[in-house]
Design a protein around this motif. Structure first.
Motif, PDB file in Angstrom:
ATOM      1  N   UNK B 118      17.194  -3.545  10.959  1.00  0.00           N
ATOM      2  CA  UNK B 118      16.824  -3.960   9.598  1.00  0.00           C
ATOM      3  C   UNK B 118      15.315  -4.142   9.485  1.00  0.00           C
ATOM      4  N   UNK B 119      14.744  -4.821  10.457  1.00  0.00           N
ATOM      5  CA  UNK B 119      13.291  -5.061  10.429  1.00  0.00           C
ATOM      6  C   UNK B 119      12.520  -3.744  10.509  1.00  0.00           C
ATOM      7  N   UNK B 120      12.976  -2.895  11.414  1.00  0.00           N
ATOM      8  CA  UNK B 120      12.308  -1.608  11.612  1.00  0.00           C
ATOM      9  C   UNK B 120      12.358  -0.775  10.324  1.00  0.00           C
ATOM     10  N   UNK B 121      13.510  -0.764   9.684  1.00  0.00           N
ATOM     11  CA  UNK B 121      13.687   0.062   8.487  1.00  0.00           C
ATOM     12  C   UNK B 121      12.821  -0.448   7.330  1.00  0.00           C
ATOM     13  N   UNK B 122      12.613  -1.751   7.274  1.00  0.00           N
ATOM     14  CA  UNK B 122      11.740  -2.304   6.223  1.00  0.00           C
ATOM     15  C   UNK B 122      10.362  -1.656   6.308  1.00  0.00           C
ATOM     16  N   UNK B 123       9.908  -1.414   7.528  1.00  0.00           N
ATOM     17  CA  UNK B 123       8.600  -0.779   7.730  1.00  0.00           C
ATOM     18  C   UNK B 123       8.559   0.663   7.283  1.00  0.00           C
ATOM     19  N   UNK B 124       9.709   1.231   6.993  1.00  0.00           N
ATOM     20  CA  UNK B 124       9.756   2.644   6.568  1.00  0.00           C
ATOM     21  C   UNK B 124       9.897   2.799   5.058  1.00  0.00           C
ATOM     22  N   UNK B 125       9.770   1.697   4.349  1.00  0.00           N
ATOM     23  CA  UNK B 125       9.744   1.791   2.880  1.00  0.00           C
ATOM     24  C   UNK B 125       8.280   1.935   2.464  1.00  0.00           C
ATOM     25  N   UNK B 126       7.998   2.965   1.697  1.00  0.00           N
ATOM     26  CA  UNK B 126       6.613   3.219   1.277  1.00  0.00           C
ATOM     27  C   UNK B 126       6.427   2.743  -0.163  1.00  0.00           C
ATOM     28  N   UNK B 127       5.468   1.863  -0.366  1.00  0.00           N
ATOM     29  CA  UNK B 127       5.196   1.341  -1.706  1.00  0.00           C
ATOM     30  C   UNK B 127       3.791   1.755  -2.113  1.00  0.00           C
ATOM     31  N   UNK B 128       3.707   2.333  -3.290  1.00  0.00           N
ATOM     32  CA  UNK B 128       2.378   2.673  -3.822  1.00  0.00           C
ATOM     33  C   UNK B 128       2.007   1.627  -4.864  1.00  0.00           C
ATOM     34  N   UNK B 129       0.934   0.896  -4.556  1.00  0.00           N
ATOM     35  CA  UNK B 129       0.522  -0.218  -5.407  1.00  0.00           C
ATOM     36  C   UNK B 129      -0.880   0.016  -5.944  1.00  0.00           C
ATOM     37  N   UNK B 130      -1.128  -0.513  -7.126  1.00  0.00           N
ATOM     38  CA  UNK B 130      -2.499  -0.540  -7.647  1.00  0.00           C
ATOM     39  C   UNK B 130      -2.881  -2.004  -7.811  1.00  0.00           C
ATOM     40  N   UNK B 131      -3.796  -2.462  -6.993  1.00  0.00           N
ATOM     41  CA  UNK B 131      -4.168  -3.882  -7.053  1.00  0.00           C
ATOM     42  C   UNK B 131      -4.839  -4.202  -8.380  1.00  0.00           C
ATOM     43  N   UNK B 132      -4.528  -5.373  -8.890  1.00  0.00           N
ATOM     44  CA  UNK B 132      -5.080  -5.833 -10.160  1.00  0.00           C
ATOM     45  C   UNK B 132      -5.970  -7.040  -9.912  1.00  0.00           C
ATOM     46  N   UNK B 133      -6.954  -7.254 -10.774  1.00  0.00           N
ATOM     47  CA  UNK B 133      -7.759  -8.476 -10.626  1.00  0.00           C
ATOM     48  C   UNK B 133      -6.906  -9.700 -10.928  1.00  0.00           C
ATOM     49  N   UNK B 134      -6.783 -10.592  -9.968  1.00  0.00           N
ATOM     50  CA  UNK B 134      -5.858 -11.711 -10.111  1.00  0.00           C
ATOM     51  C   UNK B 134      -6.571 -13.020 -10.421  1.00  0.00           C
ATOM     52  N   UNK B 135      -5.774 -14.072 -10.524  1.00  0.00           N
ATOM     53  CA  UNK B 135      -6.275 -15.424 -10.770  1.00  0.00           C
ATOM     54  C   UNK B 135      -5.865 -16.280  -9.577  1.00  0.00           C
ATOM     55  N   UNK B 136      -6.835 -16.763  -8.850  1.00  0.00           N
ATOM     56  CA  UNK B 136      -6.528 -17.510  -7.628  1.00  0.00           C
ATOM     57  C   UNK B 136      -7.021 -18.946  -7.685  1.00  0.00           C
ATOM     58  N   UNK B 137      -7.587 -19.333  -8.820  1.00  0.00           N
ATOM     59  CA  UNK B 137      -8.151 -20.670  -8.962  1.00  0.00           C
ATOM     60  C   UNK B 137      -7.552 -21.299 -10.211  1.00  0.00           C
ATOM     61  N   UNK B 138      -7.019 -22.501 -10.067  1.00  0.00           N
ATOM     62  CA  UNK B 138      -6.265 -23.099 -11.175  1.00  0.00           C
ATOM     63  C   UNK B 138      -7.137 -23.354 -12.391  1.00  0.00           C
ATOM     64  N   UNK B 139      -8.394 -23.674 -12.202  1.00  0.00           N
ATOM     65  CA  UNK B 139      -9.253 -23.885 -13.380  1.00  0.00           C
ATOM     66  C   UNK B 139      -9.610 -22.555 -14.043  1.00  0.00           C
ATOM     67  N   UNK B 140      -9.829 -21.532 -13.201  1.00  0.00           N
ATOM     68  CA  UNK B 140     -10.161 -20.222 -13.786  1.00  0.00           C
ATOM     69  C   UNK B 140      -8.983 -19.654 -14.583  1.00  0.00           C
ATOM     70  N   UNK B 141      -7.780 -20.099 -14.252  1.00  0.00           N
ATOM     71  CA  UNK B 141      -6.610 -19.628 -15.011  1.00  0.00           C
ATOM     72  C   UNK B 141      -6.704 -20.022 -16.476  1.00  0.00           C
ATOM     73  N   UNK B 142      -7.500 -21.072 -16.772  1.00  0.00           N
ATOM     74  CA  UNK B 142      -7.633 -21.533 -18.155  1.00  0.00           C
ATOM     75  C   UNK B 142      -8.675 -20.746 -18.944  1.00  0.00           C
ATOM     76  N   UNK B 143      -9.502 -19.977 -18.243  1.00  0.00           N
ATOM     77  CA  UNK B 143     -10.599 -19.283 -18.924  1.00  0.00           C
ATOM     78  C   UNK B 143     -10.050 -18.270 -19.929  1.00  0.00           C
TER      79      UNK B 143
END
Lengths: 152, 796
Positions: B118-143
């Motif tokens: 099961x663990x090995x097979x998880x490594x064989x799933x290919x995901x294509x992602x496009x990273x987005x600019x995120x919010x990592x600071x609780x105060x900046x989330x209010x901006x």
């Protein structure tokens, strides 16, 4: 691969063990001995403690193949047909068990300490059990249990 | 498959009673969720996002599906019902489809014949992602220009409380403070696990370690597209919880794969996945301004607090409600303004952990009390005594404290506990120095400090929840005498509930032998084992069911014996029904058929906050005071805690062994947040998801905890009890850090305190001032105004 070993006094031959498997996996997944717990798999928490050839080890850090020809005692091997080891009895009486997930590891570590130091003081208990993590008790009742077991 | 418990035979309420599950736990026979197994079962595994915020372009499962031994691979599009769940709002995908919002979010699951495959097979799933600019600071989330993480924005809830005249109140002395607490992990030793077994009726039986079976089912069934009666939950052995098992983790995934494959499917997380698989304690930022008169009376308080809720709601709305309503601490303050916000960010979701919002505000208000005492040149103990709430006090929400509130007694009893014996600076055993076996000091540079903290916790769910509990008690004849069986869905997670429930039955029915029915959803819900509520709620239900059993026995006794005069008083004793004190009929003779009665216990109703944050929102309160004594190596910043003294408001001692065990363990978790525990994040990614890198207190870190239980019965509660699972945690962090401040003279406004801060290499946490108050439609959670809700209320 095949691993032959003695577990809790019984000779066992286990086939189909994969090279990456630990002694912990061998006990849990091949021998259905679930008393030995998996909580961190990095040797930090002591929940998987067993005796291997008389030495207390984290079974998650021992490759299954290393136990070939060895003698293993798990928590299941401490009690004898319903008769609890004094350490086990003391853990119940002292209130040292809450969720109990860490208990098999602590019981074995305390058992090992008392084999070497029959009447340990608090500092010796703390040092000997410092490789085991408990998240429920705050440890005081575990110390009490070791003192209680030491008198038996 | 049932967890093993033994028949308990001794211990009434108030007596030291051995655990009903003690023996199977010391022999290794107790079946925790991770120990479950079934012939032919498959092993599940989860693919989780490695990045915090990204658009999913494609997921290719062909490599995994082609792996020999893999039986099924499933994606978000395979969720049979609704692809959303959540405790307060259904805002969290079972499996992400278009977007991932936090690192660790599940994207795909599979089932295979061995855990390794099961663990090995998880490594064989290919995901294509496009990273987005995120919010990592609780105060900046209010901006205004912050990325909007949900359709309704980033504010999950804002609570506004105004009491008295905080804008115009005048005071002689003012103190300002800014405080931060880190994200804490519950770190239950037993990782998340469970086993789903497909049933012949097309439904599924799920064996799982959880805190609340019925709320799990209420979230699972719609995602599976099944009616609730086809989703049956059974409690597996719980290896600790502390809030981490309130939310769904592997439940829906296992059921999906079991229904897809027609075979039992087990999930058992490792430690790293456990860090990703459950919610954590909210990181907080808190600004406080206290005003007091020269005589040490608190006059006014202004609070701005922010909690980081992470990517999904979980129970964050309730947590911030708690934090805001209790931000003033257990003190009378006539003029108060509290503004509390919890926001969405791309950090891991936060939710319940022991204390539920109270530890964060306690850390702040207790630091403020010490600051104020200094500003007033007043003893900090005296300042607290002068302002402590008592029965009849009015809280910032306008709620009047109607129950027991022995706060002054707690403080006095706590500080009366003898301090640890002084030790010579030189010549000690190394283990008695900060750093211990590290051999880093032989007595030079050691400073001692003492700190006190007082705090409180609401008992049971607040803000209008009717979190009732159901129990059935069945009394039957056995060869060993009459034996009662308790059936409830209430969860034991280590704290000793089941032992207590057997004490209740022995007390109420005057019998010895009591056992527990398997814990499942075949009976009505018991609500969550959390919020210090389950002894009151499940205990109350069992007590009521016993009363009904008693009445049924009396009815049978009257029917059987003609000799009961009208008006005679029947009672139970020693296995007999007695009449005016004399034995009438043996219980066994009344039990040709068992007597079985069910009861539902409700706490008193509570209300909601009005537009000014006023309302009778909490059921009752449990208070605590702790004093910590520490030594700090001022050269290296290493700490030794010598003692924690605790005085705890318990209502009534139920089981002395269990009580002190809870106080000591709860204190350890608070100490951990004060000294070492922090889930560290970099761009939303947890950098220490292991017990190697996330430290919890060991036996060498924990000092003796010297505790006193203050018994002041709570009116209306069964046996006058109060739950005490949380209150010691709440005060421990604040007490330990107060002691560190006393030892070092440093500000130390952030928990956990690091060695760098203790030696001055790193300054206090800084702020540019409180963030603006967000505009929200009202006091409830923002998603509520957008028509979102969960069904929690429905099942209670």
């Amino acid at each position: 691969m095949r691993v032959s070993l003695t577990v809790n006094g019984v000779d066992r031959v286990v086939d189909g063990v994969e090279e990456h498997e630990s002694l912990l996996h061998l006990l849990r997944e091949h021998l259905d001995l679930f008393g030995t717990k998996n909580a961190c798999e990095q040797g930090e928490c002591g929940s998987c403690s067993v005796y291997l050839d008389g030495v207390l080890v984290c079974s998650c850090l021992v490759a299954a193949g290393q136990a070939e020809g060895g003698t293993v005692t798990t928590v299941e091997g401490l009690s004898d047909d319903g008769i609890l080891d004094p350490v086990q009895q003391a853990f119940i009486e002292a209130g040292a068990v809450q969720c109990g997930f860490c208990t098999p590891g602590f019981v074995l570590a305390a058992h090992d300490l008392l084999r070497h130091v029959p009447d340990p003081d608090d500092a010796q208990i703390r040092e000997a059990l410092s490789g085991n993590l408990c998240r429920c008790t705050g440890y005081q009742k575990i110390i009490d249990a070791v003192h209680r077991a030491a008198g038996r | 498959m049932d967890t093993i418990t033994t028949v308990g035979t001794r211990g009434r309420v108030g007596e030291a009673t051995p655990r009903i599950d003690g023996e199977p736990k010391v022999t290794g026979a107790f079946a925790y969720a991770s120990d479950l197994h079934r012939e032919g079962m498959l092993f599940g595994a989860t693919l989780r996002s490695q990045v915090a915020y990204a658009r999913i372009h494609s997921v290719d499962t062909s490599g995994a599906a082609a792996t020999p031994g893999v039986v099924a691979v499933m994606l978000g599009s395979d969720v049979p019902g609704k692809n959303r769940f959540g405790l307060n709002f259904f805002d969290q995908p079972v499996l992400a489809e278009d977007v991932v919002r936090y690192s660790g979010e599940p994207i795909a699951i599979l089932a295979a014949s061995t855990p390794g495959i099961a663990r090995q097979a998880i490594g064989r799933i290919a995901v294509e992602l496009e990273e987005l600019p995120g919010v990592y600071d609780m105060e900046k989330a209010l901006a205004p220009d912050a990325p909007r993480l949900h359709e309704f924005g980033n504010v999950l809830r804002h609570v506004h409380i105004v009491h008295g005249e905080p804008d115009t109140a005048e005071a002689d002395v003012w103190v300002d403070g800014y405080y931060e607490t880190a994200m804490q992990d519950q770190a239950a030793l037993g990782p998340e696990a469970g086993l789903a077994v497909p049933a012949e009726d097309g439904g599924v039986d799920l064996y799982v370690a959880t805190q609340w079976l019925h709320v799990d089912r209420e979230q699972i069934a719609p995602c599976l597209g099944l009616p609730e009666d086809k989703v049956r939950l059974h409690l597996a052995g719980v290896g600790g919880a502390f809030g981490s098992r309130e939310d769904i983790h592997m439940q829906i995934h296992a059921c999906m794969l079991a229904l897809r494959t027609g075979r039992p499917v087990k999930f058992s997380y490792g430690r790293e996945e456990s860090f990703h698989g459950h919610v954590h304690r909210h990181p907080s930022r808190i600004w406080m301004r206290h005003g007091a008169n020269r005589d040490g009376r608190l006059v006014t308080l202004d609070v701005r607090l922010m909690f980081d809720g992470g990517a999904y709601a979980s129970s964050s709305p309730a947590v911030v409600g708690n934090a805001a309503s209790m931000a003033a601490g257990p003190y009378e303050i006539p003029n108060v303004r509290i503004e509390g916000t919890v926001v969405y960010t791309n950090n891991p979701p936060c939710g319940a952990m022991r204390g539920f919002g109270a530890p964060q505000v306690c850390f702040a208000h207790e630091a403020q009390m010490d600051k104020l005492a200094r500003a007033l040149s007043l003893d900090p103990v005296e300042l607290r005594l002068r302002n402590a709430v008592s029965t009849g006090s009015v809280l910032p929400t306008g709620q009047v404290v109607t129950g027991a509130a022995p706060v002054r007694e707690l403080i006095e009893r706590c500080v009366a506990i003898p301090l640890p014996e002084p030790e010579p600076d030189r010549g000690r055993d190394l283990m008695h120095y900060p750093g211990g076996a590290g051999n880093v000091t032989h007595g030079e540079g050691i400073r001692r400090g003492v700190g006190l903290a007082v705090g409180y916790k609401n008992v049971a769910f607040s803000e209008g929840f009717d979190d009732s509990a159901t129990a059935r008690v069945t009394l039957a004849r056995t060869p060993d005498g009459p034996e009662a069986e308790i059936h409830t869905a209430a969860v034991e997670m280590g704290q000793g509930l089941y032992t207590f429930l057997t004490q209740v039955v022995r007390t109420e029915l005057e019998i010895d032998r009591v056992e527990l029915h398997a814990i499942d959803t075949l009976i009505g819900g018991a609500g969550s084992t959390s919020a210090s509520r389950q002894s009151t709620m499940a205990g109350g239900a069992v007590q009521m069911a016993c009363a009904a059993v008693r009445e049924a026995l009396y009815g049978r006794a009257r029917a059987r014996t003609a000799s009961v005069p009208p008006g005679a008083e029947l009672a139970l004793g020693d296995g007999w029904v007695t009449c005016d004190g004399a034995p009438l009929v043996e219980l066994g003779d009344l039990l040709d058929e068992p007597v079985s009665c069910e009861a539902v216990y409700h706490h008193r109703p509570t209300g909601n906050l009005d537009e000014n944050g006023q309302g009778d929102i909490h059921v009752s309160f449990a208070f605590a005071a702790e004093r910590a004594v520490v030594e700090v190596d001022e050269d290296l910043g290493l700490v030794r805690v010598l003692q924690v003294a605790a005085a705890i408001d318990v209502g009534r001692v139920l089981n002395p062994l269990g009580l002190t065990g809870q106080i000591e363990g709860a204190t350890a978790q608070g100490l951990g947040l004060g000294l070492m525990e922090e889930v560290q994040l970099r761009d939303g990614v947890i950098s220490n998801p292991s017990f190697t890198d996330y430290l919890i207190p060991t036996i060498l870190d924990m000092p003796p905890v010297v505790s006193v239980a203050v018994e002041d019965p709570e009116p209306g509660a069964p046996y006058g009890l109060k739950g005490i699972g949380e209150s010691p945690t709440i005060v421990a962090t604040a007490a330990v850090v107060a002691a560190l401040r006393d030892a070092t003279g440093r500000e130390l406004n952030r928990a956990p305190v690091t060695p760098d801060e203790l030696v001055g290499l790193r300054g206090p946490a800084t702020t540019s001032g409180p963030p603006p108050i967000p505009e929200v439609p009202g006091q409830k959670s923002v998603p509520f105004y957008f028509g979102m809700s969960s069904g929690q209320q429905k099942i209670m």
